[in-house]
Design a protein around this motif. Structure first.
Motif, PDB file in Angstrom:
ATOM      1  N   SER A   1      43.708  29.104  35.833  1.00  0.00           N
ATOM      2  CA  SER A   1      43.140  28.153  36.718  1.00  0.00           C
ATOM      3  C   SER A   1      44.276  27.737  37.877  1.00  0.00           C
ATOM      4  O   SER A   1      45.605  28.265  37.453  1.00  0.00           O
ATOM      5  CB  SER A   1      43.034  26.789  36.085  1.00  0.00           C
ATOM      6  N   GLU A   2      43.872  27.059  38.919  1.00  0.00           N
ATOM      7  CA  GLU A   2      44.889  26.741  39.893  1.00  0.00           C
ATOM      8  C   GLU A   2      45.949  25.957  39.545  1.00  0.00           C
ATOM      9  O   GLU A   2      47.151  26.075  39.870  1.00  0.00           O
ATOM     10  CB  GLU A   2      44.053  26.147  41.096  1.00  0.00           C
TER      11      GLU A   2
ATOM     12  N   VAL B   1      40.836  34.012  33.524  1.00  0.00           N
ATOM     13  CA  VAL B   1      41.018  33.301  34.727  1.00  0.00           C
ATOM     14  C   VAL B   1      42.166  32.028  34.600  1.00  0.00           C
ATOM     15  O   VAL B   1      42.150  31.530  33.778  1.00  0.00           O
ATOM     16  CB  VAL B   1      39.658  32.687  35.119  1.00  0.00           C
TER      17      VAL B   1
ATOM     18  N   ARG C   1      40.854  33.458  43.182  1.00  0.00           N
ATOM     19  CA  ARG C   1      40.305  32.490  42.379  1.00  0.00           C
ATOM     20  C   ARG C   1      41.001  32.558  41.078  1.00  0.00           C
ATOM     21  O   ARG C   1      40.575  32.075  40.050  1.00  0.00           O
ATOM     22  CB  ARG C   1      39.150  32.788  42.240  1.00  0.00           C
TER      23      ARG C   1
END
Length: 154
Positions: A99-100, A97, A16
């Motif tokens: 992001s994609e 994180v 993720r």
């Protein structure tokens, strides 16, 4: 006080997009009281993202605002940097994180290379980083051999 991001660190990216920030980088961010990083996609190089601490980002934005440039150039610079920046929180475990979209822009799949470049650090796909930096490092060693280091300690 630790002021600079240095070194190269390859880390696994969870499916993720969560990834740990290298401990050396976290120490710098902690010293700067930075609980977020600003990530500017492909700012200096199409193959990498540039990451700023909060105080570093503030200095960078003030520099842009203070530049004497034609309005169209300043607008273009703002669009390429300030407008594309992503504010990313650092969690309590020292992770961010990606992001994609950010991962896809530079081709990150399973791993990401953190590369310290002083007041900022870069995020790279590891194989792309190696292909880009091996020739640069060889050239850098040639240049470094010519530096006068005799006055570093007074």
């Amino acid at each position: 006080m630790l002021k600079f991001f240095t070194g190269e660190h390859e880390y696994k990216v969870e499916p993720r997009g969560r990834v740990s920030i290298p401990s050396e980088f976290r120490k710098v961010l902690d010293e700067l009281s930075s609980t977020y990083v600003y990530i500017v996609p492909q700012m200096a190089r199409i193959e990498a993202h540039t990451c700023f601490s909060l105080p570093g980002w503030q200095v960078f934005v003030r520099q842009i605002e203070g530049k004497v440039l034609p309005k169209t150039d300043k607008d273009a610079l703002r669009a390429a940097t300030i407008g594309k920046a992503k504010l990313v929180p650092i969690d309590d475990a020292g992770r961010i994180v990606l992001s994609e979209k950010l991962r896809n822009l530079i081709g990150v799949k399973k791993d990401v290379m953190f590369f310290g470049v002083g007041s900022t650090f870069e995020l790279w796909e590891p194989d792309t980083w190696r292909a880009h930096h091996e020739p640069q490092a060889a050239r850098g060693m040639e240049i470094a051999a010519k530096l006068d280091l005799s006055e570093l300690h007074g």
